[in-house]
Scaffold this active site. Sequence first.
Site, PDB file in Angstrom:
ATOM      1  N   ASP A   1       0.796  -1.223   0.000  1.00  0.00           N
ATOM      2  CA  ASP A   1       0.000   0.000   0.000  1.00  0.00           C
ATOM      3  C   ASP A   1       0.830   1.277   0.000  1.00  0.00           C
ATOM      4  O   ASP A   1       0.354   2.329  -0.413  1.00  0.00           O
ATOM      5  CB  ASP A   1      -1.011   0.005   1.151  1.00  0.00           C
ATOM      6  CG  ASP A   1      -0.380  -0.186   2.518  1.00  0.00           C
ATOM      7  OD1 ASP A   1       0.824  -0.495   2.576  1.00  0.00           O
ATOM      8  OD2 ASP A   1      -1.096  -0.032   3.521  1.00  0.00           O
TER       9      ASP A   1
ATOM     10  N   GLU B   1       9.494 -11.009  -1.781  1.00  0.00           N
ATOM     11  CA  GLU B   1      10.547  -9.991  -1.905  1.00  0.00           C
ATOM     12  C   GLU B   1      11.948 -10.602  -1.971  1.00  0.00           C
ATOM     13  O   GLU B   1      12.815 -10.083  -2.676  1.00  0.00           O
ATOM     14  CB  GLU B   1      10.469  -9.011  -0.731  1.00  0.00           C
ATOM     15  CG  GLU B   1       9.297  -8.036  -0.805  1.00  0.00           C
ATOM     16  CD  GLU B   1       8.008  -8.591  -0.247  1.00  0.00           C
ATOM     17  OE1 GLU B   1       6.983  -7.883  -0.271  1.00  0.00           O
ATOM     18  OE2 GLU B   1       8.023  -9.769   0.218  1.00  0.00           O
TER      19      GLU B   1
ATOM     20  N   HIS C   1       0.373   0.751  10.550  1.00  0.00           N
ATOM     21  CA  HIS C   1       0.707  -0.635  10.251  1.00  0.00           C
ATOM     22  C   HIS C   1       2.064  -0.695   9.537  1.00  0.00           C
ATOM     23  O   HIS C   1       2.526   0.286   8.964  1.00  0.00           O
ATOM     24  CB  HIS C   1      -0.387  -1.260   9.371  1.00  0.00           C
ATOM     25  CG  HIS C   1      -0.547  -0.597   8.035  1.00  0.00           C
ATOM     26  ND1 HIS C   1      -1.097   0.654   7.881  1.00  0.00           N
ATOM     27  CD2 HIS C   1      -0.219  -1.020   6.787  1.00  0.00           C
ATOM     28  CE1 HIS C   1      -1.117   0.983   6.607  1.00  0.00           C
ATOM     29  NE2 HIS C   1      -0.593  -0.018   5.914  1.00  0.00           N
ATOM     30  N   HIS C   2       2.684  -1.827   9.572  1.00  0.00           N
ATOM     31  CA  HIS C   2       4.014  -2.064   8.999  1.00  0.00           C
ATOM     32  C   HIS C   2       5.115  -1.312   9.753  1.00  0.00           C
ATOM     33  O   HIS C   2       6.243  -1.192   9.242  1.00  0.00           O
ATOM     34  CB  HIS C   2       4.097  -1.689   7.510  1.00  0.00           C
ATOM     35  CG  HIS C   2       3.151  -2.455   6.636  1.00  0.00           C
ATOM     36  ND1 HIS C   2       2.526  -3.620   7.022  1.00  0.00           N
ATOM     37  CD2 HIS C   2       2.725  -2.210   5.363  1.00  0.00           C
ATOM     38  CE1 HIS C   2       1.750  -4.065   6.035  1.00  0.00           C
ATOM     39  NE2 HIS C   2       1.845  -3.225   5.019  1.00  0.00           N
TER      40      HIS C   2
ATOM     41  N   GLY D   1      26.904 -17.036  -0.951  1.00  0.00           N
ATOM     42  CA  GLY D   1      26.517 -18.431  -0.811  1.00  0.00           C
ATOM     43  C   GLY D   1      25.150 -18.670  -0.205  1.00  0.00           C
ATOM     44  O   GLY D   1      24.989 -19.598   0.591  1.00  0.00           O
TER      45      GLY D   1
ATOM     46  N   ASP E   1      18.179 -30.099  -5.243  1.00  0.00           N
ATOM     47  CA  ASP E   1      16.781 -30.228  -4.842  1.00  0.00           C
ATOM     48  C   ASP E   1      16.494 -29.437  -3.564  1.00  0.00           C
ATOM     49  O   ASP E   1      15.461 -28.761  -3.449  1.00  0.00           O
ATOM     50  CB  ASP E   1      16.379 -31.689  -4.683  1.00  0.00           C
ATOM     51  CG  ASP E   1      17.370 -32.524  -3.876  1.00  0.00           C
ATOM     52  OD1 ASP E   1      18.302 -31.957  -3.273  1.00  0.00           O
ATOM     53  OD2 ASP E   1      17.200 -33.759  -3.854  1.00  0.00           O
TER      54      ASP E   1
ATOM     55  N   ASN F   1      19.349 -35.319  -5.260  1.00  0.00           N
ATOM     56  CA  ASN F   1      20.258 -36.172  -4.483  1.00  0.00           C
ATOM     57  C   ASN F   1      19.874 -36.212  -3.005  1.00  0.00           C
ATOM     58  O   ASN F   1      20.716 -36.412  -2.137  1.00  0.00           O
ATOM     59  CB  ASN F   1      21.719 -35.747  -4.668  1.00  0.00           C
ATOM     60  CG  ASN F   1      21.948 -34.279  -4.353  1.00  0.00           C
ATOM     61  OD1 ASN F   1      21.050 -33.586  -3.864  1.00  0.00           O
ATOM     62  ND2 ASN F   1      23.142 -33.794  -4.635  1.00  0.00           N
TER      63      ASN F   1
ATOM     64  N   GLY G   1      18.598 -34.012  -0.598  1.00  0.00           N
ATOM     65  CA  GLY G   1      18.882 -33.102   0.507  1.00  0.00           C
ATOM     66  C   GLY G   1      20.029 -32.148   0.286  1.00  0.00           C
ATOM     67  O   GLY G   1      20.467 -31.915  -0.843  1.00  0.00           O
TER      68      GLY G   1
ATOM     69  N   GLU H   1      25.935 -29.318   2.892  1.00  0.00           N
ATOM     70  CA  GLU H   1      25.899 -29.331   4.354  1.00  0.00           C
ATOM     71  C   GLU H   1      26.291 -30.714   4.892  1.00  0.00           C
ATOM     72  O   GLU H   1      26.965 -30.827   5.923  1.00  0.00           O
ATOM     73  CB  GLU H   1      24.496 -28.965   4.853  1.00  0.00           C
ATOM     74  CG  GLU H   1      23.876 -27.742   4.198  1.00  0.00           C
ATOM     75  CD  GLU H   1      24.568 -26.441   4.558  1.00  0.00           C
ATOM     76  OE1 GLU H   1      25.687 -26.477   5.115  1.00  0.00           O
ATOM     77  OE2 GLU H   1      23.987 -25.387   4.273  1.00  0.00           O
TER      78      GLU H   1
END
Length: 575
Positions: free
Chosen positions: A40, A62, A125-126, A423, A454, A481, A483, A487
């Site tokens: 708005d 966003e 608001h916001h 990254g 994925d 693969n 996951g 990590e």
Amino acid sequence: MASQPDIRTSELREPVDVATYLFTRLKQVGIDSVHGLPGDFNLVALDYLEGCGLNWVGNCNELNAGYAADGYARIKGISAVITTFGVGELSLPNAIAGAYAEFVPVVHIVGTPSTISQANGMLLHHTLGNGNFHVFADMAASLAVDVAKLTDPRDIPAQIDHALAECYLKSRPVYITLPTDIVSKRVEGERLKTKIDLSPHKNDPEREDYVVDVISKYLTAAKNPVILVDSCAIRHRVLEETHEFIEKSGLPVFVAPMGKGAVDETLPTFGGVYAGDGSNPGVRERVENSDLLLHIGSVRSDFNTAGFSYRTSQLKTIDLHSTWTTVRFSEYPGVGMKGVLRKLIDRLPKLNIVPGPTPSQNLIPADEDTTDPTITHRWFWPKMGQWLQQGDIILTETGTSSYGIFDTRFPKDVINISQVLWGSIGYATGSCQGVALAEKELGGKRRTILFTGDGSFQLTAQELSTMLRHRLNPIIFVVCNDGYTIERFIHGMDAGYNDIQNWRYKDLPAAFGAREGTYKTYQVKTKEDVSALFEDKDFSSAPYLRLVELHMPREDCPAALKLTAAASARNNARS
């Protein structure tokens, strides 16, 4: 959507609305489409886009809009994203931080409450409910090279021009606030007849000459010098000078991971990717045994150096950057690489080069088991390089693909986009939308090809919807693969927190409302499947979106990723 009338040059003698001034300037610096979401506090401003010749993208959220703006800027040179105050803009900083870290020029425009509401500290608001309307701008200041709060019409044209110049020339984000009651305020229109000065940094001639003489001395004395090109050569627009210097000098040239795509890999002097211990065979020895390393636009981050595994000496290094040069241990602030490279090209001395070993040009492993149908990273990335075409734009996600691409030899004029320093997992899919749109605006002759894991894809998969909506036709490979592989190799190979819910990725275009004939999906699980796909002419050149489920083993990854992940784990343990 309501729209303002087209702005003609003859009409610029009269005052124009602030939004007209801002959006006309965006158009003048090369932006044709604006990313973002409506809210708005920015709706009235959005009414002006069409009349200023700008297209509205309209993203799913966003954060995705920020990633898309980042990708758009890497192709078009600069981009813009519009959000609303507070709730909209605070979804964006992760993407803006990535643009800041990686030197990408993004203009972030925020529609804010009126200046009267702000002055009165109204409970709107916001907001945080404490009457502080500056807190978000203060937060944004750390991720921007300029913050322009548009409040006084007398200053606004100069503020806008300064912010856009800073954004482009420093190749980093800027932040502009546009209050609702300022949108239609009148400002000088005549100024729009003169384009913003975007001339690149110029060195002091005497200091530049001295630095060029010093570098020339070391080049003349060197027996086996090499060139290493990194991402800041791309970001600070010195690729033309870099290529001229490479070709005229005849020196062996390598790229860092973030610099992949910066150099014509069909040149006979191109040796490959140097990433310390993560380098391709023969590359590490050639670079680290050189007696002079000319490093153009370096970024010595952990992922860019395979866990800080560079073994090069500063005593043998010349660093060229946008606004400074370092020759061994001598620093020359204010002497940037564009001018230095130009004079080196014009005054290149006779070089006394003793040819060194040439790294292998064959990236396909000789010992790869071709009888095993399993698609491995070791086999896939060199194979994929044989399928690429001149001029392709490749996006690789943080993880297996950004490291696997080391083993891909590019045809001429291929652009590679990744986010090695920041990254942020999920970046590449959002960025792909912006890249494909930018390329479409430039004529649409290049293929846009995305490789993402994925797990990464699940973070920003909604932008597939935006690509379909705007009839963008990238080729998307989702590496299935099971996951978060990057990590897993850092910590927790079998930990549940690195697992994901497996999706039916090939069903997503239809789920996002794609019409029949506007897309096609594929599923490949064997080497034979891959070979057949790459030989399919329709797949390679079809005028519609293509999505590929590329199935790979859960615990397989490129060798460079294993080394970098191990180094990251060690660094984490020490800290």
